[in-house]
Design a protein around this motif. Structure first.
Motif: not given
Length: 153
Positions: A66-71, A139-142, A132-134, A97-98
């Motif tokens: 769901r996010y543009r980045n990964l911290s 989810r969504g990482l494999v 990730m903040e908040g 969003g690409n």
């Protein structure tokens, strides 16, 4: 004489130094997600302790991310147990969003360099936390992976 030449031609290739290869280790992230209190641990592989390496983090995600980045917070633990902490931000999508990573189907992969030049003794273990903040459970990482690349002289 012919036997001697044949023997030399056979032995010489055997004595050549093997190339030092990059190594990758991947951790599967369960579909229920990656909780911020559960770090992932990697033990980097180094073929030659006299060389320097770069460390690269790789992430695979699907369209449900769901996010543009990964911290990430990356702890490099040295042989003498000194910890070097790095904050890493991976950009996974552009402002529209690409997804920016390569891939096929619904899986995408991105990489980011964590350490440009590192000695094997400076990173005997690598511990990675999602920050990730908040978001307690991401989810969504494999997969998340660590790649050790030897640097050429």
């Amino acid at each position: 004489m012919t036997l001697f030449i044949a023997a030399v031609m056979f032995i010489l290739p055997c004595c050549q130094q093997k190339p030092v290869l990059a190594h990758a280790s991947l951790v599967h992230i369960p579909s229920i997600g990656w909780h911020r209190d559960l770090p992932l641990t990697f033990v980097p592989e180094y073929d030659d302790s006299t060389l320097t390496y770069s460390l690269v983090m790789a992430v695979r995600h699907d369209n449900s991310y769901r996010y543009r980045n990964l911290s990430l917070i990356v702890d490099l633990i040295a042989a003498d147990t000194v910890v070097t902490r790095k904050k890493v931000n991976m950009v996974l999508a552009d402002e529209f969003g690409n997804w920016t990573g390569g891939g096929f189907g619904s899986l995408y992969q991105d990489t980011v360099t964590v350490a440009d030049v590192i000695d094997p003794g400076d990173a005997c273990r690598v511990i990675v936390w999602q920050s990730m903040e908040g978001c307690d459970t991401l989810r969504g990482l494999v997969n998340l992976g660590l790649i050790t690349k030897p640097l050429s002289d």
